[in-house]
Design an enzyme around this catalytic site. Structure first.
Site, short mmCIF file in Angstrom:
data_model
loop_
_atom_site.label_atom_id
_atom_site.label_comp_id
_atom_site.label_asym_id
_atom_site.label_seq_id
_atom_site.Cartn_x
_atom_site.Cartn_y
_atom_site.Cartn_z
N GLN A 71 -8.92 13.63 0.54
CA GLN A 71 -8.12 14.55 -0.25
C GLN A 71 -8.55 15.99 0.02
OE1 GLN A 71 -7.16 13.48 -4.36
NE2 GLN A 71 -8.37 11.61 -4.11
N HIS A 87 -6.78 2.11 1.93
CA HIS A 87 -6.29 2.71 3.18
C HIS A 87 -7.10 3.98 3.44
CE1 HIS A 87 -2.78 3.26 6.05
NE2 HIS A 87 -3.53 4.35 6.24
N SER A 136 -9.29 4.25 -5.24
CA SER A 136 -8.37 3.24 -5.75
C SER A 136 -7.47 2.64 -4.68
CB SER A 136 -7.50 3.83 -6.87
OG SER A 136 -6.81 4.97 -6.40
N CYS A 149 0.51 3.28 3.58
CA CYS A 149 0.89 2.75 4.90
C CYS A 149 2.22 3.34 5.36
CB CYS A 149 0.98 1.22 4.84
SG CYS A 149 -0.62 0.38 4.97
N ASN A 151 -13.56 10.12 -0.84
CA ASN A 151 -14.21 9.07 -1.62
C ASN A 151 -13.92 7.76 -0.91
OD1 ASN A 151 -15.10 10.82 -3.67
ND2 ASN A 151 -13.09 10.73 -4.65
N HIS A 178 -8.47 7.39 3.82
CA HIS A 178 -7.85 8.69 3.59
C HIS A 178 -8.84 9.63 2.92
CE1 HIS A 178 -7.49 6.78 -0.37
NE2 HIS A 178 -7.32 7.99 -0.89
N HIS A 220 -4.23 0.35 8.19
CA HIS A 220 -4.75 0.13 6.85
C HIS A 220 -6.21 -0.32 6.88
CE1 HIS A 220 -4.32 -0.89 2.55
NE2 HIS A 220 -4.98 -2.01 2.80
N CYS A 222 0.83 -1.21 0.00
CA CYS A 222 0.00 0.00 0.00
C CYS A 222 0.86 1.25 0.00
CB CYS A 222 -0.92 -0.01 1.24
SG CYS A 222 -1.81 1.54 1.51
#
Length: 335
Positions: free
Chosen positions: A150, A146, A143, A35, A135, A148, A95, A32
């Site tokens: 933006q 993990h 995609s 990570c 998202n 997260h 993760h 990943c």
């Protein structure tokens, strides 16, 4: 953003009306990109971070100081250049932990990071608006599993926030009050579309919702920017985000996908009367973990149609427990 190729946290069973099969992701994935300690696409190595971690997007949609493009000399073909910066915020080194599975204290760290990032970008030359969004899930185009979000900071206000700001300003000029403040007061009076609330925040399925379990999170106090929140309001925001996202996951016993975004005051230094900070959630699931909503046919050519009423959606979300179904103490079946 460029994401690592990691196995998704959920795998869906075939057929409508089925729940997703629970597949427990590892706490750390060596493949990943997000990570701790791993190398990202362009060779940068993540630090061994232990809480939230923010960095410049390796594949930014906006670039600082992007060269201006000449506008076409025809009113039918108008272009406008956009410049800015794109950031990524990892919620946790884990993760396998989404916001719904984090405790309120850990989510508070995410809220603080959002606020710090907005403040830092607001003081960056050439930035007029900062958009925080998440998202979640492959169904919403994420995609990398993990957890997260933006943050895109642009020179000008994007179209959707600009339209909201214009409507809020028009309402404030006409009534001397803010639109969302009046709206939330009415929703609290009626109660039928309220999902959950605390002393500082309200989560509601909007009257105008398009997506089946669409939701909006609004502060009780008139606040126009994440940076204007008090410490107690940040703490209570973490509480309301946990309670809403846990309800989402419990609804179909899956890691509920959605797109979420914050709308607030632009950072252009101008007055924006009537602007009230709020977050919007757009989940695609309709009747189960494997049956999603598609905007097609009449909805693309005419107008959106509700598959269930906002009141029904709110009632179903209200009925869900606030303990995550994967929590051993929840007493809920995982499948």
């Amino acid at each position: 953003m460029g994401a690592g190729v990691a196995a998704p946290a959920r795998a869906a069973l075939a057929g409508p009306g089925r729940r997703a099969a629970t597949v427990h992701a590892a706490q750390y994935d060596p493949g990943c990109y997000l990570c701790p300690g791993n190398t990202r696409a362009h060779g940068e190595r993540n630090p061994a971070y232990s809480a939230t971690y923010a960095f410049d997007n390796d594949f930014p949609a906006l670039l600082a100081g992007a060269a201006a493009q000449a506008a076409a000399g025809d009113e039918l073909f108008v272009t406008q250049p956009q410049s800015g910066r794109c950031r990524v915020v990892c919620f946790s080194p884990r993760h396998d932990l989404t916001l719904a599975q984090m405790d309120a204290c850990a989510i508070r760290a995410v809220v603080d990071t959002w606020t710090d990032e907005v403040d830092r970008l607001a003081h960056t030359d050439g930035i007029g608006y900062v958009q925080v969004f998440e998202n979640k899930g492959a169904a919403m185009g994420c995609s990398n599993p993990h957890p997260h979000c933006q943050i895109w900071a642009s020179a000008t206000v994007p179209h959707l926030p600009a339209r909201k700001l214009a409507m809020q300003q028009r309402y404030a000029e006409r009534h001397g009050r803010d639109l969302l403040g009046d709206y939330v007061a009415r929703e609290l009076e009626l109660g039928e579309r309220v999902v959950c609330r605390n002393d500082a925040w309200v989560a509601v399925v909007p009257f105008w919702a398009v997506w089946p379990y669409e939701a909006m999170v609004v502060p009780v106090r008139l606040v126009d920017d994440l940076r204007a929140l008090t410490g107690d309001e940040r703490r209570l925001l973490a509480d309301i985000l946990r309670r809403l996202t846990v309800r989402y996951d419990n609804l179909f016993r899956c890691s509920f996908p959605y797109s979420m975004g914050w709308h607030g005051r632009p950072v252009d230094g101008r007055d924006h009367p009537g602007c009230r900070l709020h977050a919007v959630y757009f989940p695609p699931l309709l009747r189960s973990a494997t049956v999603r909503k598609f905007l097609v046919g009449y909805e693309m050519t005419g107008e959106p149609q509700r598959d269930l009423t906002a009141e029904t959606a709110a009632a179903r979300l209200r009925s869900q427990a606030e303990v995550h179904y994967l929590n051993p103490g929840a007493g809920l079946p995982a499948e």
